[in-house]
Structures are given as C-alpha cells and as structure tokens.
Scaffold this motif. Structure first.
Motif, PDB file in Angstrom:
ATOM      1  N   ILE A  86       0.861  -1.190   0.000  1.00  0.00           N
ATOM      2  CA  ILE A  86       0.000   0.000   0.000  1.00  0.00           C
ATOM      3  C   ILE A  86       0.895   1.236   0.000  1.00  0.00           C
ATOM      4  CG2 ILE A  86      -1.709   1.308   1.335  1.00  0.00           C
ATOM      5  CD1 ILE A  86      -2.715  -1.412   2.378  1.00  0.00           C
ATOM      6  N   GLY A  87       0.573   2.165  -0.868  1.00  0.00           N
ATOM      7  CA  GLY A  87       1.312   3.434  -0.921  1.00  0.00           C
ATOM      8  C   GLY A  87       0.385   4.582  -0.565  1.00  0.00           C
ATOM      9  N   VAL A  88       0.877   5.477   0.294  1.00  0.00           N
ATOM     10  CA  VAL A  88       0.073   6.628   0.726  1.00  0.00           C
ATOM     11  C   VAL A  88       0.884   7.894   0.505  1.00  0.00           C
ATOM     12  CG1 VAL A  88      -1.077   7.742   2.681  1.00  0.00           C
ATOM     13  CG2 VAL A  88      -0.976   5.239   2.557  1.00  0.00           C
ATOM     14  N   HIS A  89       0.267   8.886  -0.083  1.00  0.00           N
ATOM     15  CA  HIS A  89       0.919  10.197  -0.163  1.00  0.00           C
ATOM     16  C   HIS A  89       0.077  11.199   0.609  1.00  0.00           C
ATOM     17  CE1 HIS A  89       2.298  13.899  -2.613  1.00  0.00           C
ATOM     18  NE2 HIS A  89       2.910  13.804  -1.454  1.00  0.00           N
ATOM     19  N   LEU A  90       0.691  11.742   1.639  1.00  0.00           N
ATOM     20  CA  LEU A  90       0.012  12.755   2.440  1.00  0.00           C
ATOM     21  C   LEU A  90       0.465  14.126   1.968  1.00  0.00           C
ATOM     22  CD1 LEU A  90      -1.632  13.772   4.851  1.00  0.00           C
ATOM     23  CD2 LEU A  90       0.370  13.360   6.280  1.00  0.00           C
ATOM     24  N   ASP A  91      -0.428  14.820   1.302  1.00  0.00           N
ATOM     25  CA  ASP A  91      -0.168  16.183   0.844  1.00  0.00           C
ATOM     26  C   ASP A  91      -1.099  17.073   1.670  1.00  0.00           C
ATOM     27  OD1 ASP A  91       0.789  17.941  -1.682  1.00  0.00           O
ATOM     28  OD2 ASP A  91      -1.303  18.423  -1.239  1.00  0.00           O
ATOM     29  N   ALA A 151       4.461   8.589   2.100  1.00  0.00           N
ATOM     30  CA  ALA A 151       5.290   9.700   1.641  1.00  0.00           C
ATOM     31  C   ALA A 151       4.701  10.991   2.185  1.00  0.00           C
ATOM     32  CB  ALA A 151       5.298   9.735   0.117  1.00  0.00           C
ATOM     33  N   THR A 152       5.533  11.781   2.869  1.00  0.00           N
ATOM     34  CA  THR A 152       5.047  13.054   3.416  1.00  0.00           C
ATOM     35  C   THR A 152       6.025  14.173   3.050  1.00  0.00           C
ATOM     36  OG1 THR A 152       6.305  13.040   5.482  1.00  0.00           O
ATOM     37  CG2 THR A 152       4.208  11.887   5.504  1.00  0.00           C
ATOM     38  N   PRO A 153       5.555  15.407   3.157  1.00  0.00           N
ATOM     39  CA  PRO A 153       6.498  16.513   2.985  1.00  0.00           C
ATOM     40  C   PRO A 153       7.590  16.428   4.054  1.00  0.00           C
ATOM     41  CG  PRO A 153       4.220  17.319   3.089  1.00  0.00           C
ATOM     42  CD  PRO A 153       4.197  15.874   3.487  1.00  0.00           C
ATOM     43  N   LYS A 193      10.340  10.665   2.637  1.00  0.00           N
ATOM     44  CA  LYS A 193      10.012  11.980   2.117  1.00  0.00           C
ATOM     45  C   LYS A 193       9.349  11.867   0.748  1.00  0.00           C
ATOM     46  CE  LYS A 193      12.517  15.838   1.001  1.00  0.00           C
ATOM     47  NZ  LYS A 193      13.470  16.920   1.170  1.00  0.00           N
ATOM     48  N   ASP A 194       8.404  12.757   0.466  1.00  0.00           N
ATOM     49  CA  ASP A 194       7.626  12.611  -0.773  1.00  0.00           C
ATOM     50  C   ASP A 194       8.468  12.594  -2.045  1.00  0.00           C
ATOM     51  OD1 ASP A 194       8.154  15.333  -0.487  1.00  0.00           O
ATOM     52  OD2 ASP A 194       6.043  15.926  -0.310  1.00  0.00           O
ATOM     53  N   THR A 195       9.490  13.452  -2.114  1.00  0.00           N
ATOM     54  CA  THR A 195      10.282  13.488  -3.358  1.00  0.00           C
ATOM     55  C   THR A 195      11.101  12.223  -3.530  1.00  0.00           C
ATOM     56  OG1 THR A 195      11.942  14.676  -2.105  1.00  0.00           O
ATOM     57  CG2 THR A 195      10.578  15.942  -3.577  1.00  0.00           C
TER      58      THR A 195
END
Ligand SMILES: [Zn+2]
Length: 410
Positions: A86-91, A151-153, A193-195
């Motif tokens: 599972i992949g999550v991106h928190l923006d 992935a977060t900022p 980290k998101d990047t």
C-alpha cells in the motif's frame, strides 16, 4: 545510505536474489538461466525456487524456446498477485492511496481531501480509515499485504518515523506518523520523504524511461527535487535530500520566507501562481490564502482558464515553466544528467502550458562539450506519483537481499 526496516522478511537471501532477477525478466527465466545469471548452483536455485513457488511469489508458465543441450526448461515468472504493497501520499491538500501488486502496478486507488491539515491526530485517523476502506473495497487478501509506505512533505526523521516541522503542514511538530499508522492498521509501515518516494516510482518502473541518471521535479504544495545517480536515489546524510526551494531563478521576483527574492519555491508555489492569476484578472481571490484546499481550487481555476485559451493565464504558466528550466539546466550540468522528469499534483494541471516553455529553455541550453542531449518528460504516473513511489519503497525493501538473511538461508 540504506536504512534498516521494520518490514517482515518476505524470503531468504538467495530467494530474494532470484526473485529480483525473475522480476526484471519480462519473458520469464528457466532454472538454468537463473543459475547462470545469479552465480548460484543449480541445486541452490532448485531449492530456492521451490520455496518461492510454495510461497506464491513465482509461477511456472511456458518453456524456453531454444533450450540448448538437454531438456527445455520451464519458465519462472513473478506472480504479481502473490503480494501487495500500500502506498500513501500525504499532501496538505489531498491524500492519495494506492494498492500495488508485486510488479508495481496499481490495482486499486483512492483520493480524499486531507481532513483539517493542521490537526495531525485527525489526519492520522482519516488516513487509517481510508487504508481500511481501500483494502476492503479492493478485495485482496489482507495477509498478502507486505506493508504500507507513507510519503510526506519533509523534513522527516527517517529512523524514528517522525514528521518534523514541514513548512506546509502547520501544527505538525514531531508527529510519530509511522508508529501511529502501524498501530491503527496493524500493518508494518515505512515513512519517507515525498520526493524520495516519487523518484523511487520512476526507478521501479523502468518502462517509463531508460535513464539511470536523472532528476525529478516534484511540484506539489511545495517545490522539491530528487536526484537519481546510477539508479540510486540520492538521500543525503539524514534522508532529507532534495530541498530545491531556495534556488534563485528570478532575482526580482516574489519574496521568499528565507528573506531572498525569487527562490524557486516562492516563484512556483501554487499560492504565488494563484496570486499572479488574481492580479492578471483571470480568477477571483480565494477566500483564504492559508487553506491549502482553497488555494488548490483556485489553482485549478487558473489552469482551466489557460485550457480555455485565456492568454493571461497561459502566460503565468509559461513563465513558471521557464523558471523551472532555469533551475533544471544548472543541476543537469552539475551532475551530468540526461533526463529531467517533472510531476506532482500541480504539474498535472499546468503541464500543457508550462511544458513547452520548459522544453524550449532546456533545448536552448548548451550541454558542456555537447556530450549528450537532455530529455524532458512528464511523469506518466500523474498526481499519484508520490503514492505509487511510497508503495514502491515497500516493494523495494522486499526485493532487496539483506545480509542478515544469509544466516537463515539454507
Ligand atoms: Zn528562499
């Protein structure tokens, strides 16, 4: 720098080596071919592949077409449905969730507005609930899930799994996000980290492009960049590499929070572009400049105006593309890169108008010595790039042989 992991081991050392080679072979490989490619003995390959078959990580299908001496060999393929990540991106504006199969293909996805971005405990609760919803609706067997990548900022503390003080997530100070989500879901979790996650998405899926040395610009709530050198993401000493926000591209431009003018982050952030759209008379002023969701809506309106042919809106986005090009060529020269990939939630919307200006700027740049040209691409992963990358980090760990497993591998 490689970090430790709290993900469970998927297979022993030799099995993982074999699995990684099988994964990269589209047409499948026989046991004899695997022995040659891995340098392992025929007996070791036979034992390891038997276990991989039992675990449902590989499957047998077809035979070698030109078998050489002896019998034709049965081909082994990765069983993409054998495990999931599972992949999550928190923006700050939106949360994106994907389920990837073992080959890295998204099989389910979900996107939701980030609930009250400045209240971490409500964001964590929303995140856990959305993961559960996604797992339930996808119908996959929960026991086959390797883990969750988030992935977060930045900045983050990679070792502790803690989100430090991201400038775009007010109210977040030392939030132990990794452990909170692990506790809420009962699944192993890694935080990055998101990047860095987004760059990993392009490494995992080589069909996207052929470069081993490239840069990836991430245009989301902030502007960041990641470098891939020789097929490895540059992580830096604390896992926080990639802050490109204070690269000056317009000395007379927008004032940045660092006190300088015209930093890339200040020039390209959604708020600045929205302000320029307001000043040009293209869109009306958003209700609040401190709410990322309102800025995001106003940014969509600016891009829609450009799509509809409003030349003032097009001009705002063209200038942004040129500024991106100014930063890109300095970095491609510095690291001898041959490819620039751009993606992230802002880019998906501005790309039709910003890309031609970016391409033009890069094409006009003389690579020192004329050593090679520089390709400019839009990430095919769209606004999901961060979430897909976070899932790829989980898969990447599962496919990386760990020396500690040598002790356990017979
Ligand atoms: Zn600055």
């Amino acid at each position: 720098m490689r970090r430790g992991t709290n993900l469970p081991r998927m297979a022993g050392f030799n099995q993982t080596v074999i699995l990684d080679v099988v994964r990269r072979a589209d047409a499948g490989l026989s046991r004899a071919q695997l022995a040659r490619r891995t340098g392992l003995s025929a007996q070791t390959v036979t034992n390891a592949t038997r276990r991989l078959l039992e675990q449902g990580l590989v499957r047998e299908e077809g035979e070698t077409s030109r078998p050489g001496p002896g019998r034709p060999g049965t081909l082994l393929h990765l069983d993409a449905r054998g495990r999931y990540a599972i992949g999550v991106h928190l923006d700050p504006a939106v949360m994106t969730f994907v389920v990837l199969d073992l080959a890295g293909n998204p099989v389910a996805q979900l996107q939701e507005p980030t609930p009250v971005p400045d209240q971490p405990e409500r964001v964590v609760a929303g995140l856990v609930r959305a993961i559960e919803e996604l797992v339930d609706s996808s119908g996959i067997d929960r026991t086959l899930i390797l883990g969750v990548g988030i992935a977060t900022p930045g900045p983050i503390d990679v070792e502790q799994g803690v989100v430090m003080d991201p400038p775009h997530l007010p109210g977040w100070h030392g939030v132990p996000l990794r452990d909170a989500v692990a506790e809420g879901t009962g699944l192993p979790v890694i935080l990055d980290k998101d990047t860095i996650a987004a760059a990993s998405a392009h490494l995992w899926n080589p069909g996207v492009h052929r470069s081993t040395d490239f840069m990836f610009f991430y245009l989301g709530t902030g502007v960041a960049m990641s470098l891939v050198i020789r097929d490895d993401v540059v992580r830096g000493s604390s896992g926080n590499a990639g802050e490109a926000g204070h690269f000056v591209v317009d000395p007379g431009g927008e004032t940045c929070e660092c006190g300088k003018r015209g930093c890339l982050g200040a020039v390209l952030r959604a708020e600045t572009l929205v302000n320029q759209g307001v000043e040009a008379g293209v869109i009306s002023h958003p209700g609040s400049l401190s709410d990322p969701r309102e800025i995001d809506t106003a940014f969509s309106a600016l891009c829609a105006a450009a799509d509809a042919g409003d030349t003032r809106a097009v001009s705002v986005l063209e200038v942004a593309g040129r500024r991106l090009g100014m930063a890109a060529v300095v970095i491609t020269d510095l690291c001898d890169l041959d490819t620039v990939i751009v993606g992230g939630p802002l880019w998906s919307r501005m790309e039709p108008h910003a890309m031609p200006a970016l391409e033009k700027h890069v094409a006009a740049h003389q690579v020192p010595g004329g050593a090679h040209s520089i390709a400019v691409l839009t990430s095919p992963l769209g606004p999901q790039v961060g979430a897909v990358g976070a899932g790829c980090l989980v898969l990447g760990q599962a496919f990386t042989p760990r020396p500690s497993d040598l002790m356990l591998d017979a």
